[in-house]
Design a protein around this motif. Structure first.
Motif, PDB file in Angstrom:
ATOM      1  N   HIS A 193       3.365  -6.476  12.911  1.00 34.54           N
ATOM      2  CA  HIS A 193       3.892  -5.315  11.836  1.00 34.54           C
ATOM      3  C   HIS A 193       4.592  -6.611  11.070  1.00 34.54           C
ATOM      4  N   PRO A 245       5.031   0.126   8.446  1.00 37.53           N
ATOM      5  CA  PRO A 245       4.079   0.354   9.694  1.00 37.53           C
ATOM      6  C   PRO A 245       2.758  -0.319   9.556  1.00 37.53           C
ATOM      7  N   GLU A 246       2.438  -1.148   8.289  1.00 35.30           N
ATOM      8  CA  GLU A 246       1.335  -1.697   8.481  1.00 35.30           C
ATOM      9  C   GLU A 246       1.048  -2.687   9.601  1.00 35.30           C
ATOM     10  N   THR A 247      -0.431  -2.716   9.858  1.00 32.42           N
ATOM     11  CA  THR A 247      -0.917  -3.763  10.776  1.00 32.42           C
ATOM     12  C   THR A 247      -1.510  -4.927  10.295  1.00 32.42           C
TER      13      THR A 247
END
Length: 519
Positions: free
Chosen positions: A72, A60-62
């Motif tokens: 993502h 889920p990292e941006t």
């Protein structure tokens, strides 16, 4: 329990898991750190809506592109790493890929060691990951000291018909080498085969553990066989600390369950993936390494490569009832074509499209010629292909921190070869009954391939003889730090145009021998 180990390995993907499995046999105390957990096994593993549209298993990292656009990344933090959802195409780099290759837009640099140094480890890697294939079919296949350990996965009737059509047209289609726990007899899956040749293979987690991924082939068997190997999950390595000289890693600092933990080892190995290993080195900057660990050359994070790649769906006039489609590849244009002197790349089939994937992309241009065709019906008429062309290393293509933000600064290059490869595929399929217009799939692993599709990541800490232009030495040990190694695709000086995973595994086996001697 002591917090000091002989070896700490960070990351349980193909590189780290292979190294752990190989070194565990020494009896030395080994700690394998994985920031994720085991990927949950459930029927949702085979649901295209869950996997491709919802992106349930992706990070889920941006992160941010060069112009500040959010995305993502295509990363999967589980035991086994990205191999939990990979397509298991395990090909050797071509022998010529280890030398200098001229492309229209630049040079693919030579490796500091040649194919012969990797060949025995390629054979070992093929055995370890149960690679199915057939020697002698692929016209660009490099020399091999052993046959494939398992026979090729058989073509289903419509793929076999395509193969015969391409052969009649003078091409040399071959069975795609696959890492898969498959038993067949007379072209049919045996009752005891773990793999059942389903349509949820390429990009899906395998519910049955029939895919030869790093967890199934290395981590779990090694944990069962060797009590000296310890796996910690949910263990995010925030930084590496050195002694005052900056020459030795003294502490691996881990965040687990919200608490900071410290571990130490005689040898520390990063195998987080080319992007995440670079980030670990960069955020571990200290007084002796102000630009990041092992970064006196200013090369950490630079020379990022990912294949120029596309997933193309061809609509056939007749229904395509193939279930397990990923069995065929074409390399005739790998090093060029009669009308183009430069390398084009590799064409391989991938898993069949699902209606949910097509619906999730919803590209209007797809529907101009057949606007009333339902998405599920389009999927039934599709044949699907993955095209890879070589991306050339450029220092400006890099990953770095801008404050706390991760920036992946990438500019596409060498794209004419890729466009020409698409045209070759279109011409090939036109003769085989496909609709003459190929439709590009922009959604794979839940994201757009040009920036977020990080499945084929490489090159951010390349190896070489000169510390001024490389990060690692020929054993993949950092030039500037005596006990730090990197064994993911960070070390690649160039990427060729075949899937990089088998080379990662082979190199990990090669480096394991060096570390064994040291231990």
């Amino acid at each position: 329990m002591s917090d000091h180990y002989d070896v700490i390995i960070i990351g349980s993907g193909p590189g780290g898991a292979t190294l752990a499995q190989k070194l565990a046999a020494t009896g030395k105390r080994i700690l394998l750190l994985e920031r994720g957990d085991y990927l949950p096994r459930s029927p949702a593993n085979w649901d295209p809506q869950t996997v491709f549209v919802d992106g349930a298993y992706q990070s889920p990292e941006t992160w941010y592109g060069r112009e500040g656009r959010e995305f993502h990344p295509g990363l999967h933090y589980y035991v086994g790493g990205n191999s939990k959802v990979y397509g298991a195409a395990l090909l050797r780099l071509r022998e010529q890929d280890f030398g200098e290759i001229i492309h229209k837009d630049g040079i693919s640099p030579a490796w500091p060691i040649g194919y012969d140094a990797f060949e025995p480890y390629y054979s070992e890697a093929e055995r370890l990951f149960h690679v199915h294939g057939e020697r002698g079919e692929d016209p660009t296949e490099p020399p091999s000291s052993e046959p494939f350990p398992y026979p090729p996965a058989s073509h289903e009737p419509q793929v076999a018909a395509l193969s015969e059509s391409l052969t009649r047209d003078g091409l040399h289609p071959f069975h795609l080498p696959l890492g898969i726990l498959l038993d067949e007899k007379n072209g049919k899956v045996t009752p005891t085969s773990i793999c059942i040749r389903c349509d949820a293979f390429d990009g899906f987690p395998c519910l049955l553990n029939g895919k030869a991924d790093a967890q199934v082939m290395c981590v779990d068997p090694a944990l069962k066989a060797y009590p000296n190997l310890t796996l910690l999950t949910g263990a995010y390595v925030s930084r590496l600390e050195t002694d005052p000289t900056g020459r030795t890693i003294t502490d691996v600092v881990v965040t687990r369950e919200g608490q900071e933990e410290r571990y130490s080892a005689d040898v520390v190995v990063s195998s987080c993936g080319a992007l995440s290993s670079a980030l670990l080195l960069l955020r571990s900057a200290n007084e002796r390494h102000p630009r990041g660990l092992a970064n006196g050359s200013d090369q950490v994070g630079r020379n990022y490569m990912r294949h120029n790649q596309a997933i193309l769906m061809a609509l056939m006039r007749q229904r395509n009832d193939t279930v397990f489609q990923k069995t065929l590849a074409v390399s005739d244009y790998y090093f060029g074509a009669p009308d183009w002197e430069f390398p084009l790349g590799l064409i391989q089939m991938c898993a069949t499209s699902h209606g949910a994937q097509i619906r999730g992309e919803a590209l209007p241009s797809w529907l101009e010629w057949m606007p009333k065709m339902p998405f599920e019906e389009m999927a039934r008429h599709s044949m699907d292909f993955w095209l890879s062309s070589e991306d050339l290393p450029q220092p400006e293509n890099r990953i770095f921190y801008d404050g706390d933000r991760v920036v992946l600064d990438v500019e596409e290059g060498n794209m004419e070869a890729h466009h020409r490869l698409k045209k070759k595929l279109e011409d090939m399929l036109g003769k085989a009954g496909a609709h003459p217009v190929l439709m590009e799939r922009s959604l794979y692993l839940g994201k757009n391939i040009p920036i977020g599709g990080t499945a084929h990541q490489a090159g951010t800490a390349r190896f070489g003889k000169d510390p001024a232009t490389s990060v690692l030495n020929l054993d993949c040990r950092a030039h500037e730090i005596d006990n730090l190694y990197v064994v993911d695709a960070s070390f690649f000086p160039s990427i060729g145009a075949v899937n990089p995973t088998l080379t990662i595994i082979a190199n990990s086996l090669r480096v394991a021998n060096s570390i064994r001697e040291r231990l």
